[in-house]
Design a protein around this motif. Structure first.
Motif, PDB file in Angstrom:
ATOM      1  N   THR A   1      23.914 -12.262 -33.043  1.00  0.00           N
ATOM      2  CA  THR A   1      24.209 -13.487 -33.786  1.00  0.00           C
ATOM      3  C   THR A   1      24.944 -14.498 -32.923  1.00  0.00           C
ATOM      4  O   THR A   1      25.376 -15.542 -33.408  1.00  0.00           O
ATOM      5  CB  THR A   1      25.089 -13.175 -35.013  1.00  0.00           C
TER       6      THR A   1
ATOM      7  N   GLN B   1      15.149 -14.983 -34.132  1.00  0.00           N
ATOM      8  CA  GLN B   1      15.853 -13.722 -33.940  1.00  0.00           C
ATOM      9  C   GLN B   1      15.281 -12.650 -34.864  1.00  0.00           C
ATOM     10  O   GLN B   1      15.191 -11.485 -34.493  1.00  0.00           O
ATOM     11  CB  GLN B   1      17.367 -13.926 -34.173  1.00  0.00           C
TER      12      GLN B   1
ATOM     13  N   LEU C   1      23.952 -18.121 -33.110  1.00  0.00           N
ATOM     14  CA  LEU C   1      23.591 -18.630 -34.436  1.00  0.00           C
ATOM     15  C   LEU C   1      24.821 -19.043 -35.237  1.00  0.00           C
ATOM     16  O   LEU C   1      25.930 -18.554 -35.006  1.00  0.00           O
ATOM     17  CB  LEU C   1      22.840 -17.535 -35.213  1.00  0.00           C
ATOM     18  N   ASP C   2      24.607 -19.928 -36.211  1.00  0.00           N
ATOM     19  CA  ASP C   2      25.704 -20.290 -37.113  1.00  0.00           C
ATOM     20  C   ASP C   2      25.904 -19.173 -38.154  1.00  0.00           C
ATOM     21  O   ASP C   2      25.114 -18.221 -38.202  1.00  0.00           O
ATOM     22  CB  ASP C   2      25.422 -21.626 -37.791  1.00  0.00           C
TER      23      ASP C   2
ATOM     24  N   THR D   1      23.006 -18.331 -40.815  1.00  0.00           N
ATOM     25  CA  THR D   1      21.840 -17.743 -40.146  1.00  0.00           C
ATOM     26  C   THR D   1      22.190 -16.374 -39.608  1.00  0.00           C
ATOM     27  O   THR D   1      21.398 -15.428 -39.690  1.00  0.00           O
ATOM     28  CB  THR D   1      21.381 -18.668 -38.994  1.00  0.00           C
ATOM     29  N   GLY D   2      23.400 -16.272 -39.060  1.00  0.00           N
ATOM     30  CA  GLY D   2      23.848 -14.991 -38.516  1.00  0.00           C
ATOM     31  C   GLY D   2      23.804 -13.908 -39.574  1.00  0.00           C
ATOM     32  O   GLY D   2      23.361 -12.784 -39.327  1.00  0.00           O
TER      33      GLY D   2
ATOM     34  N   SER E   1      12.947 -21.670 -36.425  1.00  0.00           N
ATOM     35  CA  SER E   1      14.375 -21.912 -36.202  1.00  0.00           C
ATOM     36  C   SER E   1      14.961 -20.728 -35.433  1.00  0.00           C
ATOM     37  O   SER E   1      14.302 -19.689 -35.279  1.00  0.00           O
ATOM     38  CB  SER E   1      15.079 -22.037 -37.549  1.00  0.00           C
ATOM     39  N   GLY E   2      16.213 -20.902 -34.960  1.00  0.00           N
ATOM     40  CA  GLY E   2      16.859 -19.833 -34.197  1.00  0.00           C
ATOM     41  C   GLY E   2      16.932 -18.530 -34.972  1.00  0.00           C
ATOM     42  O   GLY E   2      16.606 -17.461 -34.442  1.00  0.00           O
ATOM     43  N   GLY E   3      17.319 -18.611 -36.243  1.00  0.00           N
ATOM     44  CA  GLY E   3      17.433 -17.410 -37.060  1.00  0.00           C
ATOM     45  C   GLY E   3      16.089 -16.732 -37.245  1.00  0.00           C
ATOM     46  O   GLY E   3      15.976 -15.509 -37.186  1.00  0.00           O
TER      47      GLY E   3
END
Lengths: 251, 786
Positions: free
Chosen positions: A184, A163, A187-188, A191-192, A158-160
C-alpha cells in the motif's frame, strides 16, 4: 537437494493449519557496498505457517525486505538455513529458485510492476499459462473484485486497481504463500484499504499464507501475527489475539 | 574539468557499446569514401597527367593502306593540331612455353618527340631506325613470359618466321589495359604489344611509305564530329574503317568504366552507412534523453541553459562520429593504398599512387557530421524543450492497445507473452520499420556485391558454353576464298569447320550512325551461335540483319525497321537492309547476316575472314601449332582459355569482395540489432524483471526480449532482397557499356547467403545484449519507480 520444486510439495489446502511453510535459522546477510559491509540481517530465526496472515513491521533499513527477498527466492543468505516446506532454499541454484518462484510463491510489490502492453486479464494469464494447476484468470480477478475490468490496459487503471491486478496475478497460480513488499506504499488510505481487503480475502478464501511488509504500524492490526524488525534483527514476535476489522484502520 | 564534461565522459563510457557500434558504421562510411572515391581521384589524376605528358590522342582511324602523303591532307583539317601515322599488324608469336600460340600486336614507333601516345620506357633503349630486328615489348607481356632485354622472340610475320631481339620494355597509354581482341580481360601471357621502328615495320609488312592507322590530337575548341567526318572522307579511298574517339578506345573505355564504378560505389555505400548512422543516433539519443529526464530537469533547475543541455547531447553524437572518422581515415588510406596497388596490376600508369585530397577528406568528414546532426536533432530538440518542472515528473506510462494484427482470427489465441511482443512492435511501427530497413541494407549490400558475380558468371557461362562452343577460333590476316575451309578441314584432328566473314560497315538510322563490323555466317552453324540473354538460340534468317540490343537502343532501331548499311571496303556500297531481329547479348556490339546475303551486299568474290573449328580433344595444341604456322592465319585462339582466365580472375576478386561485403553487412546488422536490443532492454528492463520474479526463466525472458529483434531481422530479409535487387538493377544499367553488359540476375545462393550472414550477425549481437540481461539485478529494478 532434498526434493525438487517441480513436484512432491503439497498444496496449502491439503496441509494442516499449523504446518510450517518457512523455517529460517541463523540467517545472516551482508552486502558488500564498495569498501563498506552493510549487515542487513543478523542471526535471524523466522517461521511462517500455512494459512497465516503475518505482518512484518519495521523502519526503512531494518532488514525486512532482505528477509522477504530471501524467502521469495530473489536473494540468498550469506549464512544460515532457509527451508521451504522440506526443501532447502538456501542451497538452491538459480534454476531451482526460478522453478520455486514459478510454482510456489506469489509476489506483490509497492510499484505494481504490471506489464504495460498486456490487459489485466492477460497480465494474470501470463502466470496461469506457465503454472501447474492455476485458477482461471477471470476467477483470480473476480477474487480481487475486478471482474469488470478484464480488458483494460494498466494505463487505463487506477493505482489501487493496478495493485489488485498484481494481487490477482500473484494468487492465480494458487501459491502456498504471498509475499507483499509495502503493497500500500504508493496508495492513499482508502485505496490502500481496498488492497488490504483483497489480500485478506485471498488469505481467508483461498487459504494462502500472506506476509505483508510495512513500515506502517496501523496495518499490523490485521495480522494473525506481527513480527517487528530493527537493524537486521527480529525484536518482537507477537500473536495478535484481537485482529481489528480493516474498516477501523486509519493512517 | 567541468562537472558536466565529467558527466559526458561517464555517460559515454556507460554507453560505450552503443557508441562503438555507431562509430564503426561511421568509420565504414568514411573508409569507403576515402577508398573508393580516393582511388577514383588517384586513378583519374594519374590518367590525366599520363595522357597529358604522353600526348594521348583524341581521334583514331584505321584503314587499309594510304601513302604517307595523305598525312598532310589530314593535317590541313580544321581543328587538327598533331597527326601521327602508324603501321600496325597482328601476328602470331611462337612462345615455347605456351600451348596455344600467342598474339603480338605490332606497332611502328615514331621517334619519342613525334609520337602520340608516347611510349614510356621501363628498361632498355629505343629501337634504332636501321635495325630491322629490334623490338620493344609491353612490360606486362615481358614480365608474364620472363623476357628481358637481349632475349629473342620468334614471330611469324607475313608468313615468315622472324627472330626479333628484345631491346626494351615499355608502357603505352593506348594500352594501359591490354585486352586481346574479343576478350574482356587482359591475358599478359598470350597477348603482347610490340613496337618496331617505322622502317622495320614497313619492310616487314609491305608498308613502306604508307600507313594503316592514324591518331590525331585536336585543338581544344575544335568540333570533334567535324574532324571525324573530314578524316573519314579523306580516308575513304584508302579503305578507311571509320574513325573513333576516346569514348570507344578500348583501353580508355575500360578504365573509364572502372572509374565510374568506383565513383558510384564510393557514393552509394557511404550514403547508406551515413543514413544508418543518423537512424541509430536518433533512436539511441531519444532513449538516452528519456531515461535522463530527471537529470535534465536538475541541470536546468540549477541554471544550465537550453544551449548547454542541447550541446551536451549533441556532443554525444559527435564523439561517435569523431571516433569513427579517425578509424575511417586510417582504414581508408590503408585500403585505398592497397586498392591502387591492385590497380597497378591491371592499368599501366607510370606514376599511379594513392593520394588523399584534402577536399575529399573535408567533404567526407563534414557529411558525417551532418548525418550525425540530423540523427541527433529530434532527441536534442526534445531535451531542449523539456520544461524543468515537467522533467522532474516521471514520464507518462506507455499506452498500449490491441493492435491490428490481433484482430486476425488465427492470432486471437496467442499466449500472453507473445502478445507482449506483437504489441511492442505495433506500438511503434515507425521504429520497427526503420530498424527493419536498416537491417535490410545489410542484406542489400551483400546482394548488390554478389549479384555482379552471378551475372558475370551467367554471362560467361552462356558465352563460352552456349554461344562460342568452338575449340579454336581462327582469323585470317586478309580475306580468303571460301575454299580454304577445305584445307582447314583436312588438318588431322579437325572435326568440323564453320567459316565466317567480318566486314567493316557503317549502320545509319536517320541522323544516327555507328561504325562497326558485321559478321556473315551460315544458317546451319552449330559451333558458334547467336545467343539471347535468356539462353535461347536465335536463328539466322536468310535475309535482313540481326543487331545487338545495345546498338538498337542507341540508334533507336526497332525490329522491322529499315537501316542503311554502308560497306566500308571494296566498292563501298550503301543499301537499305531490314532489321529482322534484335539480340540482347552481352559482349561488344554485333550485327549478323546470312553469309550469302552479305556476299551480295559487299559484291565481288565470295571471301571469308575466319573460321571456327571443332577439334578432337588431345589434338588441340597440335592443330593450333600447325595453324599458326600457316602464313595467312593471323590469330588462333581458344575460347575455353578465355573462360578459364575469367574464372581465375573472378574467384580472386570474389574472395576479396566477399570479405569486405560480409564485413560491411555485418557492421550494419550488428549495429542496428545491438542498439535495438539495448534500447528494448532499457525500455523493458522492468517488465522483464517482473517476469523473472513471476518465475519466468532467463531463457524465456531472453526469448521475449529478442523476438522483437528476430521479427525485425526476418522482416528485413525480403525488404533487403528487394532493395538489393533494385539497386543492382540500377547499377547494371549504369555499368552497361559497349564492351559488356551484365545480365540482371541474382542466384538463389546469393539470396540465401545474404540472409544467412545477416541472421548470424543478429544472433551475435543478441548474445552480447543477453549477457547484460543475465546480470540484471531483479530486486533493484522492481523497487524503483518507472
Amino acid at each position: 537437494m532434498v526434493e525438487s520444486f517441480s513436484d512432491g510439495i503439497s498444496s496449502p489446502l491439503e496441509g494442516t493449519l499449523q504446518m510450517q511453510i518457512f523455517e529460517a535459522r541463523g540467517l545472516n546477510k551482508i552486502y558488500h557496498m564498495g569498501e563498506v559491509d552493510v549487515v542487513a540481517l543478523k542471526d535471524v530465526d523466522f517461521d511462517l505457517f500455512a494459512g497465516e496472515m503475518l505482518v512484518l513491521l519495521g523502519a526503512s533499513g531494518s532488514g525486512k525486505s532482505t528477509l522477504l527477498n530471501i524467502l521469495g527466492g530473489l536473494d540468498t543468505p550469506t549464512s544460515g538455513v532457509v527451508k521451504y516446506q522440506n526443501v532447502l532454499l538456501s542451497h538452491s541454484d538459480e534454476k531451482e529458485l526460478t522453478q520455486y518462484r514459478r510454482k510456489h510463491v506469489g509476489f506483490v510489490f509497492q510499484f505494481y510492476n504490471l506489464i504495460p502492453s498486456l490487459t489485466a486479464l492477460e497480465n494474470v494469464a501470463l502466470v496461469t499459462e506457465i503454472a501447474d494447476s492455476p485458477m482461471r484468470p477471470e476467477e483470480a480477478l473476480e477474487l480481487v473484485e475486478l471482474g469488470e475490468r478484464l480488458n483494460h490496459f494498466p494505463s487505463q487503471l487506477s493505482g489501487g486497481e493496478q495493485q489488485r491486478v498484481a494481487i490477482a496475478r500473484a494468487v492465480a497460480k494458487r501459491p502456498n504463500v504471498l509475499l507483499c513488499d509495502e503493497p500500500t506504499g504508493a496508495l492513499d488510505v482508502e485505496t490502500g484499504i481496498v488492497v488490504l481487503k483483497a489480500l485478506q480475502k485471498v488469505n481467508q478464501e483461498v487459504g494462502t499464507a500472506v506476509a505483508i511488509i510495512t513500515h506502517n504500524a496501523a496495518i499490523s492490526a490485521i495480522g494473525d501475527r506481527v513480527v517487528q524488525m530493527s537493524s537486521g534483527r527480529i525484536i518482537e514476535n507477537i500473536r495478535n489475539e484481537h485482529k481489528s476489522s480493516l474498516d477501523d484502520i486509519v493512517w | 574539468m567541468r562537472a558536466i564534461s565529467k558527466k559526458l565522459f561517464r555517460d559515454l563510457w556507460h554507453h560505450r557499446g552503443q557508441m562503438i557500434s555507431i562509430a564503426a558504421v561511421t568509420a565504414t562510411a568514411i573508409m569507403t569514401v576515402l577508398t573508393m572515391r580516393g582511388t577514383y581521384e588517384s586513378l583519374y589524376e594519374a590518367r590525366e597527367s599520363y595522357y597529358q605528358t604522353s600526348r594521348f590522342p583524341d581521334v583514331w582511324a584505321n584503314l587499309e593502306r594510304a601513302p604517307e602523303s595523305v598525312r598532310s591532307l589530314i593535317q590541313q583539317i580544321e581543328g587538327v593540331s598533331v597527326v601521327d601515322t602508324r603501321v600496325t599488324f597482328a601476328s602470331t608469336l611462337d612462345l615455347e612455353n605456351q600451348v596455344t600460340p600467342a598474339v603480338g600486336r605490332f606497332y611502328s614507333a615514331a621517334p619519342p618527340s613525334e609520337m602520340l601516345g608516347a611510349l614510356h620506357l621501363r628498361s632498355g633503349r629505343w629501337v634504332s631506325e636501321n635495325d630491322r630486328n629490334q623490338v620493344m615489348v609491353s612490360e606486362k607481356f615481358a614480365l608474364a613470359n620472363s623476357f628481358s632485354e637481349g632475349d629473342t622472340l620468334k614471330a611469324i610475320i607475313n608468313g615468315r618466321l622472324r627472330y626479333l631481339e628484345i631491346i626494351a620494355t615499355a608502357i603505352s597509354p593506348e594500352h594501359s589495359y591490354a585486352v586481346p581482341p574479343g576478350s574482356l580481360f587482359p591475358d599478359d601471357e598470350q597477348y603482347g604489344i610490340l613496337w618496331m621502328s617505322r622502317q622495320a615495320m614497313g619492310a616487314a609488312f609491305n608498308m613502306e611509305g604508307a600507313f594503316n592507322e592514324v591518331a590525331l590530337i585536336i585543338a581544344s575548341n575544335a568540333d570533334i564530329r567535324h574532324v571525324q567526318a573530314e578524316l573519314d572522307q579523306i580516308l575513304k579511298p584508302y579503305g578507311g574503317l571509320g574513325s573513333y574517339t576516346r569514348a570507344t578506345q578500348i583501353s580508355n573505355l575500360i578504365l573509364e568504366s572502372e572509374l565510374n564504378s568506383n565513383k558510384q560505389m564510393g557514393t552509394m555505400i557511404p550514403a547508406i552507412f551515413l543514413a544508418i548512422v543518423a537512424f541509430l543516433l536518433n533512436i539511441v539519443l531519444n532513449r538516452l534523453i528519456s531515461t535522463q529526464r530527471q537529470e535534465i530537469a536538475v541541470l536546468k533547475a540549477f541554471g544550465y541553459t537550453n544551449l548547454d543541455v542541447g550541446l551536451f547531447y549533441l556532443k554525444f553524437a559527435y564523439v561517435a562520429v569523431i571516433g569513427g572518422a579517425i578509424i575511417g581515415i586510417f582504414g581508408g588510406v590503408w585500403l585505398g593504398d592497397l586498392m591502387v596497388t591492385v590497380y597497378r596490376d591491371y592499368f599501366d600508369f607510370p606514376d599511379l599512387a594513392y593520394s588523399l585530397s584534402p577536399q575529399l577528406l573535408a567533404i567526407s568528414i563534414s557529411i558525417s557530421f551532418l548525418a550525425a546532426t540530423v540523427g541527433a536533432l529530434s532527441g536534442v530538440r526534445s531535451a531542449i524543450s523539456l520544461p524543468p518542472a515537467e522533467a522532474m515528473r516521471p514520464q507518462a506510462p506507455a499506452r498500449f492497445s490491441i493492435g491490428l494484427i490481433e484482430h486476425f482470427a488465427v492470432l486471437k489465441k496467442l499466449p500472453s507473452a507473445t502478445r507482449m511482443v506483437v504489441r511492442n512492435i505495433e506500438r511503434r511501427p515507425g521504429k520497427t520499420l526503420f530498424s527493419a530497413i536498416g537491417v535490410a541494407f545489410s542484406v542489400a549490400i551483400l546482394v548488390i556485391g554478389l549479384f555482379m558475380f552471378d551475372g558475370m558468371y551467367y554471362m560467361m557461362d552462356l558465352q563460352f558454353n552456349v554461344a562460342q562452343r568452338e575449340d579454336l577460333t581462327v582469323s585470317f590476316n586478309r580475306p580468303l576464298p571460301e575454299r580454304v575451309r577445305f584445307e582447314l578441314g583436312r588438318l588431322d584432328g579437325v572435326n568440323r569447320v564453320e567459316f565466317n566473314r567480318m566486314v567493316p560497315i557503317r549502320i545509319i538510322k536517320g541522323a544516327l550512325k555507328r561504325d562497326m563490323a558485321i559478321t556473315g555466317r551460315n544458317v546451319g552453324d552449330e559451333l558458334n551461335r547467336i545467343v539471347h540473354s535468356d539462353g535461347s538460340i536465335m536463328p539466322l534468317s536468310l535475309s535482313g540483319i540481326i543487331v545487338s540490343k545495345y546498338l538498337a537502343d542507341n540508334l533507336l532501331i526497332e525490329a522491322g525497321d529499315l537501316v542503311q548499311v554502308e560497306v566500308l571496303e571494296g566498292a563501298r556500297r550503301i543499301e537499305n537492309v531490314r532489321v529482322v531481329s534484335i539480340v540482347d547479348d552481352f559482349l561488344g556490339i554485333n550485327a549478323y547476316m546470312h553469309l550469302e546475303t552479305l556476299h551480295d551486299l559487299v559484291g565481288g568474290p565470295h571471301l571469308i575472314t575466319g573460321a571456327n573449328l571443332a577439334v578432337m580433344g588431345d589434338a588441340q595444341a597440335d592443330v593450333a601449332k600447325k595453324l599458326s604456322a600457316i602464313p595467312m592465319i593471323a590469330n588462333v585462339s581458344s575460347p575455353s582459355r578465355g573462360f578459364d582466365l575469367f574464372k581465375k580472375q573472378m574467384s580472386e576478386s570474389l574472395f576479396v569482395g566477399i570479405f569486405f561485403l560480409v564485413g560491411f553487412s555485418s557492421i550494419i546488422s550488428i549495429a542496428v540489432i545491438y542498439n535495438g536490443a539495448r534500447i528494448s532492454l532499457s525500455e523493458r528492463g522492468r517488465e522483464l524483471a517482473s517476469l523473472r520474479v513471476l518465475g519466468f526463466s532467463k531463457k524465456e525472458v531472453s526469448v521475449l526480449l529478442f523476438s522483437e529483434q528476430a521479427v525485425i531481422t526476418i522482416f528485413s530479409i525480403p525488404i533487403g532482397w528487394y532493395i538489393g535487387k533494385e539497386l543492382s538493377r540500377i547499377s547494371i544499367a549504369q555499368i552497361a557499356s559497349e564492351t559488356y553488359r551484365f545480365p540482371f540476375m541474382v542466384d538463389w545462393e546469393t539470396y540465401m547467403f545474404s540472409a544467412l550472414i545477416t541472421i548470424l550477425a543478429a544472433i551475435g549481437s543478441s548474445m552480447i545484449v543477453r549477457r547484460r540481461l543475465n546480470n540484471y539485478d531483479l530486486i533493484s529494478v522492481l523497487k524503483t519507480r518507472d
